[in-house]
Design an enzyme around this catalytic site. Structure first.
Site, PDB file in Angstrom:
ATOM      1  N   PHE A  20      47.360  70.915  32.459  1.00  0.00           N
ATOM      2  CA  PHE A  20      46.930  72.054  31.653  1.00  0.00           C
ATOM      3  C   PHE A  20      47.758  73.277  32.049  1.00  0.00           C
ATOM      4  CE2 PHE A  20      44.128  75.405  30.076  1.00  0.00           C
ATOM      5  CZ  PHE A  20      43.878  74.916  28.803  1.00  0.00           C
ATOM      6  N   ASP A  65      41.348  70.150  39.710  1.00  0.00           N
ATOM      7  CA  ASP A  65      40.782  70.841  38.564  1.00  0.00           C
ATOM      8  C   ASP A  65      39.819  69.868  37.882  1.00  0.00           C
ATOM      9  OD1 ASP A  65      40.192  71.996  36.100  1.00  0.00           O
ATOM     10  OD2 ASP A  65      42.184  72.860  35.847  1.00  0.00           O
ATOM     11  N   TYR A  97      31.807  75.823  30.551  1.00  0.00           N
ATOM     12  CA  TYR A  97      31.503  75.844  29.119  1.00  0.00           C
ATOM     13  C   TYR A  97      31.729  74.514  28.417  1.00  0.00           C
ATOM     14  CZ  TYR A  97      36.529  76.978  29.247  1.00  0.00           C
ATOM     15  OH  TYR A  97      37.866  76.992  29.532  1.00  0.00           O
ATOM     16  N   LYS A  98      32.185  73.498  29.128  1.00  0.00           N
ATOM     17  CA  LYS A  98      32.396  72.202  28.485  1.00  0.00           C
ATOM     18  C   LYS A  98      31.134  71.346  28.656  1.00  0.00           C
ATOM     19  CE  LYS A  98      37.382  72.434  29.415  1.00  0.00           C
ATOM     20  NZ  LYS A  98      37.851  72.783  28.055  1.00  0.00           N
ATOM     21  N   ARG A 104      41.552  64.104  19.068  1.00  0.00           N
ATOM     22  CA  ARG A 104      40.769  63.977  20.302  1.00  0.00           C
ATOM     23  C   ARG A 104      39.282  64.086  19.992  1.00  0.00           C
ATOM     24  NH1 ARG A 104      41.096  68.264  25.309  1.00  0.00           N
ATOM     25  NH2 ARG A 104      39.869  69.507  23.838  1.00  0.00           N
TER      26      ARG A 104
END
Length: 412
Positions: free
Chosen positions: A128, A197, A222-223, A371
């Site tokens: 990322f 991460d 937030y996921k 995805r």
């Protein structure tokens, strides 16, 4: 698992699911199949009332006394204790604060003090981007070098000059999941520290930081943790490293005595030193409501369901959408995969937009990935069945060829 070829078969799987009642804890819109909880978790039903109480009953009524009366000051540690079981950590090893990017910066820079004789940060070549940006920023400040290697070659690239290895446990695109224990052991064997991460892992796949001997970790709220858009992040520092690892962002909340208002900075002991500014209470209250959704949930059941949903999606896609140009771009083996699945397609972008118009909310990742994420707390097997049927219809009717859908816009 045999692939059910009727919708009723999928409903039967849901009827046998021990986590099925958890779906009622979330406010999911009618007519929407939500397969993007790996980007933004759905809204827990209790969040609005919980926030209303914090706003009116605490801030509104009790004003500044709420810092003590309602323990606002303890929010970062309290939420860290709620996250700890989800990532195999001790409660005193996790604290909630800032964003994932800021926490990456703090921990990468802190690691420099523990390996002063080394000069390299090793990262994955296609991880990322913010992980790379923060590694580059720290390297520029302390005179280090950032070296990138393919994800599959990381272990062989760890040499005697590597001070810190920074890796994403579950890749945000392919969903590839690294063997945390093996890679951590490889880093330690060469005298390097490792920072994981966990943004696409926490709350979705098994993580055991303590058992793996991990040094450092970060993740977002937030996921899969359902803390709301821009929810505060968390960081993990192994207990043995806490008093040795400095926090380079020496904000007043990280002071040993923040309310003494000393002009000279003295870091707090333990994880409190990694706090910077005043905790965002409303955002933390929303995250608290998100984390409360894991109450009473058996984590082995949670993780097993996530993988069963992903397996089901892969098998249905290959059975029902064969011949439409989709290629699996995620690991087939569940132990090597996170809780989302990607299929590559030359026209993934307009296909994604066509699906959203028909109520199937997944996402697109450049250059060619469709995805879909599976949050085991609220995703059902029948959602997967219905989503694949809609994908099939979009392809057989060529709905994705609509000229409007070719125009690029942000798909998060």
């Amino acid at each position: 698992m045999t692939v059910p070829f009727t919708r009723q078969d999928a409903l039967s799987l849901d009827a046998a699911d021990p986590l099925a009642p958890m779906r009622d804890r979330f406010a999911l819109p009618e007519g929407v199949i939500y397969l993007d909880g790996n980007s933004l978790g759905a809204l827990p039903r209790m969040t609005a009332s919980h926030l209303a109480d914090v706003v009116t009953g605490q801030w509104g009524r009790d004003l500044i006394t709420s810092w003590n009366r309602h323990d606002w000051i303890g929010f970062p540690k309290r939420l860290g204790g709620m996250i700890a079981p989800l990532i195999g950590a001790r409660p005193e090893e996790v604290i909630v604060c800032d964003s994932t990017s800021v926490n990456l910066f703090k921990l990468i820079a802190g690691a420099a003090a523990l390996r002063p004789d080394r000069r390299t940060i090793l990262i994955e070549a296609d991880g990322f981007p913010t992980d790379r940006y923060m590694a580059d920023a720290v390297a520029a400040l302390v005179g280090w070098t950032v070296r990138a290697a393919p994800r599959e070659a990381i272990e062989s690239e760890i040499d005697g000059d590597v001070a810190l290895v920074v890796l994403t446990h579950v890749d945000y695109r392919s969903s590839n999941r690294l063997d945390m224990a093996a890679v951590t052991e490889a880093a330690h064997r060469m005298g390097a520290l490792i920072l994981w991460d966990l943004s696409h892992s926490a709350g979705a796949v098994p993580v055991d930081l303590v058992a793996c001997g991990a040094d450092l970790a970060v993740g977002c709220g937030y996921k899969y943790l359902n803390g709301g858009p821009g929810a505060p992040a968390f960081l993990f520092v192994a207990r043995a490293l806490q008093d040795a690892l400095p926090s380079v962002l020496s904000g007043w909340m990280g002071h040993a005595r923040p309310f003494a208002f000393d002009q000279d900075y003295r870091p707090a002991t333990g994880l409190a030193r990694f706090l910077c500014g005043t905790p965002p209470i409303l955002a933390m209250a929303a995250l608290e409501a998100g984390l409360a959704q894991f109450d009473g949930v058996a984590l082995p059941d949670l993780f097993a369901k996530g993988q069963a949903l992903a397996d089901f999606f892969i098998r249905l896609m290959e059975a029902r959408c064969a011949g439409h140009g989709f290629t699996l771009a995620s690991p087939r083996q569940a132990s090597e995969r996170g809780s989302h699945v990607c299929f590559a397609h030359d026209h993934a972008y307009p296909i994604c937009r066509a699906l959203i118009e028909r109520g199937v909310v997944g996402d697109f990742r450049a250059p060619d990935l469709l995805r879909m994420g599976f949050t085991p707390l609220y995703t059902r097997f029948v959602d997967i069945w219905d989503a694949v049927e809609i994908i099939r219809d979009v392809m057989t009717t060529s709905a994705w060829k609509d000229e409007r859908l070719q125009q690029r816009e942000v798909v998060t």
